[in-house]
Enzyme design. Structure first.
Site, PDB file in Angstrom:
ATOM      1  N   HIS A   1       0.837  -1.198   0.000  1.00 44.51           N
ATOM      2  CA  HIS A   1       0.000   0.000   0.000  1.00 44.51           C
ATOM      3  C   HIS A   1       0.869   1.243   0.000  1.00 44.51           C
ATOM      4  O   HIS A   1       1.969   1.235   0.565  1.00 44.51           O
ATOM      5  CB  HIS A   1      -0.948   0.021   1.205  1.00 44.51           C
ATOM      6  CG  HIS A   1      -2.048   1.013   1.028  1.00 44.51           C
ATOM      7  ND1 HIS A   1      -1.951   2.308   1.462  1.00 44.51           N
ATOM      8  CD2 HIS A   1      -3.228   0.894   0.389  1.00 44.51           C
ATOM      9  CE1 HIS A   1      -3.050   2.948   1.115  1.00 44.51           C
ATOM     10  NE2 HIS A   1      -3.848   2.121   0.462  1.00 44.51           N
TER      11      HIS A   1
ATOM     12  N   ASP B   1      -7.926  -5.365  -0.763  1.00 39.53           N
ATOM     13  CA  ASP B   1      -8.335  -6.230  -1.871  1.00 39.53           C
ATOM     14  C   ASP B   1      -7.971  -7.689  -1.673  1.00 39.53           C
ATOM     15  O   ASP B   1      -8.516  -8.558  -2.352  1.00 39.53           O
ATOM     16  CB  ASP B   1      -7.748  -5.709  -3.188  1.00 39.53           C
ATOM     17  CG  ASP B   1      -8.348  -4.375  -3.542  1.00 39.53           C
ATOM     18  OD1 ASP B   1      -9.575  -4.255  -3.445  1.00 39.53           O
ATOM     19  OD2 ASP B   1      -7.605  -3.453  -3.880  1.00 39.53           O
TER      20      ASP B   1
HETATM   21  N1  COA Z   1       3.949  -7.015  -5.562  1.00 40.09           N
HETATM   22  C1  COA Z   1       5.111  -6.835  -6.225  1.00 40.09           C
HETATM   23  N2  COA Z   1       5.782  -5.650  -6.248  1.00 40.09           N
HETATM   24  C2  COA Z   1       5.233  -4.636  -5.550  1.00 40.09           C
HETATM   25  C3  COA Z   1       4.049  -4.764  -4.826  1.00 40.09           C
HETATM   26  C4  COA Z   1       3.390  -6.006  -4.856  1.00 40.09           C
HETATM   27  N3  COA Z   1       2.243  -6.209  -4.240  1.00 40.09           N
HETATM   28  N4  COA Z   1       3.767  -3.597  -4.218  1.00 40.09           N
HETATM   29  C5  COA Z   1       4.762  -2.752  -4.560  1.00 40.09           C
HETATM   30  N5  COA Z   1       5.631  -3.375  -5.380  1.00 40.09           N
HETATM   31  C6  COA Z   1       6.813  -2.785  -5.996  1.00 40.09           C
HETATM   32  C7  COA Z   1       6.424  -1.625  -6.873  1.00 40.09           C
HETATM   33  O1  COA Z   1       6.023  -2.080  -8.159  1.00 40.09           O
HETATM   34  C8  COA Z   1       7.689  -0.818  -6.891  1.00 40.09           C
HETATM   35  O2  COA Z   1       8.593  -1.457  -7.759  1.00 40.09           O
HETATM   36  P1  COA Z   1       9.682  -0.586  -8.577  1.00 40.09           P
HETATM   37  O3  COA Z   1      10.430   0.203  -7.555  1.00 40.09           O
HETATM   38  O4  COA Z   1      10.497  -1.621  -9.268  1.00 40.09           O
HETATM   39  O5  COA Z   1       8.910   0.286  -9.503  1.00 40.09           O
HETATM   40  C9  COA Z   1       8.221  -1.007  -5.480  1.00 40.09           C
HETATM   41  O6  COA Z   1       7.632  -2.203  -5.004  1.00 40.09           O
HETATM   42  C10 COA Z   1       7.880   0.104  -4.540  1.00 40.09           C
HETATM   43  O7  COA Z   1       6.534   0.228  -4.432  1.00 40.09           O
HETATM   44  P2  COA Z   1       5.912   1.100  -3.267  1.00 40.09           P
HETATM   45  O8  COA Z   1       6.411   2.489  -3.395  1.00 40.09           O
HETATM   46  O9  COA Z   1       6.083   0.425  -1.967  1.00 40.09           O
HETATM   47  O10 COA Z   1       4.408   0.986  -3.537  1.00 40.09           O
HETATM   48  P3  COA Z   1       3.554   2.004  -4.331  1.00 40.09           P
HETATM   49  O11 COA Z   1       3.113   3.031  -3.376  1.00 40.09           O
HETATM   50  O12 COA Z   1       4.223   2.453  -5.591  1.00 40.09           O
HETATM   51  O13 COA Z   1       2.347   1.110  -4.777  1.00 40.09           O
HETATM   52  C11 COA Z   1       0.493  -0.227  -4.687  1.00 40.09           C
HETATM   53  C12 COA Z   1       1.289   0.820  -3.934  1.00 40.09           C
HETATM   54  C13 COA Z   1      -0.737  -0.562  -3.857  1.00 40.09           C
HETATM   55  C14 COA Z   1       0.059   0.337  -6.045  1.00 40.09           C
HETATM   56  C15 COA Z   1       1.368  -1.457  -4.859  1.00 40.09           C
HETATM   57  O14 COA Z   1       1.708  -1.984  -3.620  1.00 40.09           O
HETATM   58  C16 COA Z   1       0.723  -2.494  -5.732  1.00 40.09           C
HETATM   59  O15 COA Z   1       0.752  -2.390  -6.943  1.00 40.09           O
HETATM   60  N6  COA Z   1       0.110  -3.565  -5.099  1.00 40.09           N
HETATM   61  C17 COA Z   1      -0.533  -4.577  -5.845  1.00 40.09           C
HETATM   62  C18 COA Z   1      -1.846  -4.068  -6.423  1.00 40.09           C
HETATM   63  C19 COA Z   1      -2.884  -3.890  -5.354  1.00 40.09           C
HETATM   64  O16 COA Z   1      -3.133  -4.778  -4.560  1.00 40.09           O
HETATM   65  N7  COA Z   1      -3.539  -2.730  -5.374  1.00 40.09           N
HETATM   66  C20 COA Z   1      -4.604  -2.440  -4.440  1.00 40.09           C
HETATM   67  C21 COA Z   1      -4.292  -1.215  -3.652  1.00 40.09           C
HETATM   68  S1  COA Z   1      -5.484  -0.966  -2.368  1.00 40.09           S
END
Ligand code: COA
Length: 455
Positions: free
Chosen positions: A332, A391
């Protein structure tokens, strides 16, 4: 000529795409050179502050000496902890989504009289305009209910006698109307999808003005219109937990951006529905269910930690899952140790899973929750906390309720409409400026050449 034929020329498409790729690369280094806040995030991952809001507070960490310190997540609506709201409603054994809509849109918890007037107005607004289902839903059914919901929301503009006025009174009226109608639109759109795309029967029940949103949804979706009180109360809890999540979440920010231009309610909300559909936002609940099904199909023993962890590694490597490298339902932007919505849904899911014989599946989801942080940190060479988000469990709860997958994200929208409308009202009354950030221009000065002179 069919729609597909228009795009049949694969070679041309490839050429156009290659041209795009050749002219649109931006070196990574450039982003840091210009201090570009990608995704509107600061370098430490916190969100760029772009406004102030009374609505929701998503609290996931504290900043101490410039460092983010992880904490258990907390979600408040207008200052009320969402856990307290749920416990209060449960203690009185009442449906609460209407009341939460009032709290978010009007600013305070309603008195008995205010709640009853508000609910009566929702009841009056439930029915769709005459022939709306026939003309706007059944004549152009969609495989994707989110697209139909966005289209139907835009179409409601034509049925509103005063669509463009942005006074609080008019926008409040529109908000209550959309809150009332979303359950009917998604249910009828689902029925049309069954009929036209799935070869199933279609059941077009009418909404009941006297029933709550959760009850209406179950009544409208199920062929015999029946449900138990427990089922409806569980769905009501899901709606409450999805109602609002601060102004920075992608779809609420979309409402803010669209509203700041002065556009009408239907346009701003259709844009938010479209943003919510994305798999990194509301669409994640559907991806979670697909991912879990895939794990079940490919992992011999789903209770074996090593086997499940190995599959999660494959997902992160893009060799399994949808190829994005994401383990859906995990991570998140703000929450660190826990997402309170996931905690509340997990608690609600457990007894129902036991009753319905889904305990093994529930244990597997909990295993994904337990193992993902270590797999993530190992792959990314990081050491940061990662929690399950809403989710991971919402799709499972909907499955336990027998709700169809195609409605998982539309149910999110049906709840979030109250948050979106509250943000629209707040932006209209306190925003004051068109939201207009900047992009570093990269184009070099080019000299125009006539067609015959180009290579
Ligand atoms: N699985 C794999 N990789 C993940 C991840 C996950 N669940 N969550 C974050 N990462 C990766 C990102 O893609 C990013 O990679 P990069 O640096 O190579 O681009 C890295 O970890 C840093 O991400 P972070 O900054 O911690 O998260 P964010 O704030 O950019 O993204 C979400 C937050 C929710 C979009 C992200 O965790 C995600 O895509 N989760 C899966 C989708 C999901 O469940 N969405 C529902 C949200 S309520």
């Amino acid at each position: 000529m069919t729609y597909e034929d228009t795009f049949a020329n694969e070679t041309l498409l490839q050429e156009l795409s290659e041209s795009f790729r050749a002219h649109n690369q931006i070196p990574e280094a450039l982003f840091s050179r210009y201090g570009i806040k990608r995704g509107l995030r600061n370098a430490d991952g916190t969100g760029v502050l772009v406004g102030a809001s009374w609505l929701g507070n998503v609290h996931g960490y504290i900043v101490n000496e410039g460092e983010r310190e992880p904490i258990e997540g907390r979600l408040t609506y207008r200052g009320y902890d969402v856990y307290d709201l749920i416990r209060g409603l449960e203690a009185e054994n009442r449906f609460g989504f209407g009341e939460i809509g009032y709290l978010l849109m009007c600013g305070a918890l309603p008195t008995r009289r205010q709640l009853s007037d508000f609910q009566a107005m929702i009841g009056q607004e439930r029915a769709l305009p005459n022939n709306f289902t026939e003309d706007m839903i059944m004549r152009a059914p969609s495989r994707d209910i989110m697209n139909k919901l966005a289209g139907a929301t835009l179409a409601l503009y034509s049925y509103d006698q005063n669509p463009d006025e942005t006074t609080v009174e008019n926008v409040m009226r529109q908000g209550i109307s959309l809150m009332a109608k979303f359950p009917v639109i998604i249910s009828h759109a689902y029925q049309a999808k069954r009929r036209y795309f799935d070869g199933d029967s279609m059941y077009l029940h009418m909404p009941d003005p006297a029933r709550s949103t959760a009850e209406n949804i179950l009544h409208l979706i199920r062929p015999d219109g029946s449900y138990t009180d427990d089922e409806a109360k569980l769905l009501d809890r899901c709606l409450i937990l999805h109602a609002e999540h601060g102004g920075g979440n992608n779809s609420s920010f979309t409402v803010r951006v669209a509203t700041s231009s002065g556009t009408d309610t239907y346009s701003a909300i259709a844009a938010a529905v479209s943003a919510l559909k994305g798999p990194r936002h509301g669409g994640a609940n559907l991806r979670v269910v697909r991912m879990l099904d895939e794990i079940k199909a490919n992992v011999g023993d789903w209770s074996d930690e090593d086997e499940v962890a190995a599959y999660l590694r494959k997902i992160m490597d893009g060799q399994a899952g949808d190829g994005s490298g994401l383990i859906y339902g995990m991570g998140h932007a703000v929450y660190t140790l826990s997402d309170p919505r996931a905690v509340a849904l997990k608690e609600a899911a457990r007894p129902l899973a036991e009753r319905k014989g889904f305990s093994r599946e529930m244990a597997m989801i909990e295993l994904v929750e337990k193992l993902t942080p270590a797999v993530f940190n190992e792959k990314k060479k990081l050491d940061k906390p990662m929690c399950a988000n809403v989710d991971l469990y919402s799709g499972f709860v909907y499955k336990l309720l027998g709700l169809p997958e195609s409605l998982y994200t539309p149910l999110f929208a049906t709840a979030r409409i109250v948050g979106w409308m509250a943000h629209r009202l707040e932006e209209l009354t306190t925003g004051g400026k068109i939201i207009r950030p900047a992009y570093k221009p990269l184009g070099k000065a080019m000299e125009y050449r006539n067609l015959d002179e180009r290579e």
